[in-house]
Design a protein around this motif. Structure first.
Motif, PDB file in Angstrom:
ATOM      1  N   ASP A 142       0.832  -1.208   0.000  1.00  0.00           N
ATOM      2  CA  ASP A 142       0.000   0.000   0.000  1.00  0.00           C
ATOM      3  C   ASP A 142       0.865   1.256   0.000  1.00  0.00           C
ATOM      4  N   ALA A 143       1.944   1.231   0.767  1.00  0.00           N
ATOM      5  CA  ALA A 143       2.833   2.398   0.797  1.00  0.00           C
ATOM      6  C   ALA A 143       3.490   2.597  -0.562  1.00  0.00           C
ATOM      7  N   PHE A 144       3.923   1.521  -1.191  1.00  0.00           N
ATOM      8  CA  PHE A 144       4.606   1.624  -2.483  1.00  0.00           C
ATOM      9  C   PHE A 144       3.668   2.170  -3.554  1.00  0.00           C
ATOM     10  N   TYR A 145       2.437   1.662  -3.567  1.00  0.00           N
ATOM     11  CA  TYR A 145       1.489   2.070  -4.607  1.00  0.00           C
ATOM     12  C   TYR A 145       0.608   3.243  -4.175  1.00  0.00           C
ATOM     13  N   PHE A 146       0.905   3.835  -3.039  1.00  0.00           N
ATOM     14  CA  PHE A 146       0.176   4.984  -2.517  1.00  0.00           C
ATOM     15  C   PHE A 146      -1.317   4.676  -2.417  1.00  0.00           C
ATOM     16  N   ALA A 147      -1.618   3.551  -1.757  1.00  0.00           N
ATOM     17  CA  ALA A 147      -3.005   3.100  -1.620  1.00  0.00           C
ATOM     18  C   ALA A 147      -3.367   2.983  -0.141  1.00  0.00           C
ATOM     19  N   ASN A 148      -4.626   3.229   0.157  1.00  0.00           N
ATOM     20  CA  ASN A 148      -5.201   3.004   1.483  1.00  0.00           C
ATOM     21  C   ASN A 148      -4.403   3.631   2.626  1.00  0.00           C
ATOM     22  N   PRO A 149      -4.132   4.924   2.566  1.00  0.00           N
ATOM     23  CA  PRO A 149      -3.461   5.535   3.716  1.00  0.00           C
ATOM     24  C   PRO A 149      -4.353   5.463   4.956  1.00  0.00           C
ATOM     25  N   ILE A 150      -3.744   5.323   6.110  1.00  0.00           N
ATOM     26  CA  ILE A 150      -4.500   5.267   7.369  1.00  0.00           C
ATOM     27  C   ILE A 150      -5.135   6.641   7.606  1.00  0.00           C
ATOM     28  N   PRO A 151      -6.462   6.701   7.775  1.00  0.00           N
ATOM     29  CA  PRO A 151      -7.113   8.015   7.912  1.00  0.00           C
ATOM     30  C   PRO A 151      -7.069   8.580   9.329  1.00  0.00           C
ATOM     31  N   ASN A 152      -7.203   7.707  10.330  1.00  0.00           N
ATOM     32  CA  ASN A 152      -7.343   8.166  11.719  1.00  0.00           C
ATOM     33  C   ASN A 152      -5.986   8.145  12.424  1.00  0.00           C
ATOM     34  N   THR A 153      -5.053   8.926  11.918  1.00  0.00           N
ATOM     35  CA  THR A 153      -3.685   8.870  12.434  1.00  0.00           C
ATOM     36  C   THR A 153      -3.571   9.397  13.862  1.00  0.00           C
ATOM     37  N   GLY A 154      -4.516  10.192  14.310  1.00  0.00           N
ATOM     38  CA  GLY A 154      -4.445  10.722  15.664  1.00  0.00           C
ATOM     39  C   GLY A 154      -4.907   9.748  16.727  1.00  0.00           C
ATOM     40  N   ASN A 155      -5.619   8.688  16.323  1.00  0.00           N
ATOM     41  CA  ASN A 155      -6.163   7.733  17.295  1.00  0.00           C
ATOM     42  C   ASN A 155      -6.290   6.368  16.617  1.00  0.00           C
ATOM     43  N   TYR A 156      -5.139   5.784  16.322  1.00  0.00           N
ATOM     44  CA  TYR A 156      -5.095   4.540  15.540  1.00  0.00           C
ATOM     45  C   TYR A 156      -5.018   3.331  16.466  1.00  0.00           C
ATOM     46  N   GLU A 157      -5.948   2.390  16.281  1.00  0.00           N
ATOM     47  CA  GLU A 157      -5.911   1.148  17.050  1.00  0.00           C
ATOM     48  C   GLU A 157      -5.112   0.113  16.276  1.00  0.00           C
ATOM     49  N   ASN A 158      -4.135  -0.478  16.939  1.00  0.00           N
ATOM     50  CA  ASN A 158      -3.258  -1.436  16.271  1.00  0.00           C
ATOM     51  C   ASN A 158      -4.006  -2.685  15.830  1.00  0.00           C
ATOM     52  N   LEU A 159      -3.415  -3.394  14.874  1.00  0.00           N
ATOM     53  CA  LEU A 159      -3.915  -4.690  14.448  1.00  0.00           C
ATOM     54  C   LEU A 159      -3.161  -5.778  15.194  1.00  0.00           C
ATOM     55  N   GLN A 160      -3.864  -6.802  15.621  1.00  0.00           N
ATOM     56  CA  GLN A 160      -3.216  -7.900  16.322  1.00  0.00           C
ATOM     57  C   GLN A 160      -2.491  -8.783  15.315  1.00  0.00           C
ATOM     58  N   ASP A 161      -1.213  -9.051  15.546  1.00  0.00           N
ATOM     59  CA  ASP A 161      -0.466  -9.880  14.612  1.00  0.00           C
ATOM     60  C   ASP A 161      -0.767 -11.346  14.888  1.00  0.00           C
ATOM     61  N   PRO A 162      -0.592 -12.219  13.870  1.00  0.00           N
ATOM     62  CA  PRO A 162      -0.952 -13.637  14.039  1.00  0.00           C
ATOM     63  C   PRO A 162      -0.201 -14.318  15.172  1.00  0.00           C
ATOM     64  N   GLY A 163       1.020 -13.888  15.439  1.00  0.00           N
ATOM     65  CA  GLY A 163       1.798 -14.522  16.487  1.00  0.00           C
ATOM     66  C   GLY A 163       1.569 -13.943  17.864  1.00  0.00           C
ATOM     67  N   PHE A 164       0.677 -12.947  17.978  1.00  0.00           N
ATOM     68  CA  PHE A 164       0.353 -12.297  19.253  1.00  0.00           C
ATOM     69  C   PHE A 164       1.619 -11.785  19.950  1.00  0.00           C
ATOM     70  N   SER A 165       2.523 -11.233  19.155  1.00  0.00           N
ATOM     71  CA  SER A 165       3.768 -10.709  19.716  1.00  0.00           C
ATOM     72  C   SER A 165       3.589  -9.315  20.302  1.00  0.00           C
ATOM     73  N   GLY A 166       2.475  -8.664  19.971  1.00  0.00           N
ATOM     74  CA  GLY A 166       2.256  -7.296  20.429  1.00  0.00           C
ATOM     75  C   GLY A 166       2.993  -6.266  19.603  1.00  0.00           C
ATOM     76  N   ILE A 167       3.521  -6.663  18.441  1.00  0.00           N
ATOM     77  CA  ILE A 167       4.280  -5.743  17.585  1.00  0.00           C
ATOM     78  C   ILE A 167       3.630  -5.680  16.208  1.00  0.00           C
ATOM     79  N   GLN A 168       3.352  -4.485  15.739  1.00  0.00           N
ATOM     80  CA  GLN A 168       2.834  -4.263  14.388  1.00  0.00           C
ATOM     81  C   GLN A 168       3.762  -3.289  13.675  1.00  0.00           C
ATOM     82  N   THR A 169       4.014  -3.560  12.395  1.00  0.00           N
ATOM     83  CA  THR A 169       4.844  -2.674  11.588  1.00  0.00           C
ATOM     84  C   THR A 169       3.967  -1.887  10.623  1.00  0.00           C
ATOM     85  N   LEU A 170       4.102  -0.573  10.660  1.00  0.00           N
ATOM     86  CA  LEU A 170       3.445   0.303   9.696  1.00  0.00           C
ATOM     87  C   LEU A 170       4.492   0.845   8.733  1.00  0.00           C
TER      88      LEU A 170
END
Length: 300
Positions: A142-170
């Motif tokens: 999405d970043a490369f193709y300039f698609a689907n930017p996150i709209p609510n940057t002031g109050n963003y709720e993280n996505l849970q990763d499959p491994g439940f590591s508590g780490i998400q990469t944006l």
């Protein structure tokens, strides 16, 4: 005859990938040099002498280079005749951003989710580089193709990763407002669980202050540490006591003498803090001062 090449060969452009250098692809150059004609083998060299020799020290693709001139050895596959073509490379200045420090939040209900304010990170990149537009995305594509930017940057709720590591990469896209060049950097969101403190039983003492009728007792609050930790390692978790919830939440002005605390009946707030992450839980400790029995001395 010598190979026929493009007489109006334009420079090849690349956006800056590292300071002063861009990434180029010789496959794109091949088609432009011969105008798509088959039957030629093309090798690229850093200097005209090497290009004339046509040796094995050719440039492999893709490659990074500054604004400069390289030389193509264009050889006819049938006759072996060749010509040397100068190739102009031009690097377009591009925004080069540094990966920002991770954002960290405590998960106060331990469900794996927390809210993050991404705006200060994006604003800092914009202010530092200038002449850029900055967007943030959940995937690198999405970043490369300039698609689907996150709209609510002031109050963003993280996505849970499959491994439940508590780490998400944006993925942050830093787009030049003056050229088509852009950079992509990553931002880690880290969600730490909080420790679960046990609610201690009420702490009751008889009035034992300087005056047995003043309603004050001397409490050793540290005797409640083990109960509050409830099996957590005291080397990894610290216990502190506060007179107000606000102070406990801020971690400010803890009771300085918990082993010798004079108090009337009161409510205290016990904060258990993970020494590594700084995340904490707060429970209530009730202090109760019981009056001494009143004894009537018998008349003589």
């Amino acid at each position: 005859p010598l190979p026929e090449t493009n007489p109006a060969l334009a420079p090849f452009y690349a956006c800056e990938e590292i300071p002063g250098e861009g990434q180029f692809d010789t496959i794109e150059m091949d088609a432009e040099i011969t105008l798509g004609a088959p039957g030629y083998t093309i090798s690229y060299y850093d200097n005209p002498t090497s290009a004339e020799a046509g040796g094995d020290d050719y440039i492999t693709s893709p490659f990074t280079a500054p604004t400069s001139t390289i030389y193509a050895h264009v050889e006819d596959d049938i006759t072996g005749c060749y010509t040397i073509v100068p190739i102009e490379l031009e690097v377009i200045p591009a925004p080069i951003a540094m990966d920002p420090a991770p954002l960290v939040q405590c998960d106060f209900n331990n469900d794996g989710f927390a809210y993050f304010n991404l705006d200060p990170v994006l604003q800092n990149i914009s202010n530092t580089l200038g002449n850029v537009s900055v967007t943030i995305h959940e995937t690198q594509a999405d970043a490369f193709y300039f698609a689907n930017p996150i709209p609510n940057t002031g109050n963003y709720e993280n996505l849970q990763d499959p491994g439940f590591s508590g780490i998400q990469t944006l993925y942050i896209r830093v787009q030049s407002t003056q050229t088509d060049c852009f950079d992509i950097v990553t931002l880690q969101l880290i969600v730490h669980p909080i420790p679960i403190a046990a609610i201690p039983e009420d702490y009751e003492l008889c009035d034992n202050g300087t005056d047995d009728t003043d309603g004050i007792a001397t409490f050793d609050l540290t005797t409640r540490n083990e109960e509050v930790l409830d099996g957590m390692d005291p080397a990894q978790y610290s216990v502190s006591y506060y007179e107000t919830m606000a102070a406990a939440q801020l971690g400010l002005t803890p009771i300085s003498t918990p082993a010798n605390y004079n108090s009337p009946t009161a409510t205290l707030y016990v904060r258990v803090t993970n020494n590594t992450t700084g995340c904490y839980d707060i429970v209530v400790l009730e202090l109760i001062v019981n009056p001494l029995p009143v004894v009537n001395n018998p008349a003589p």
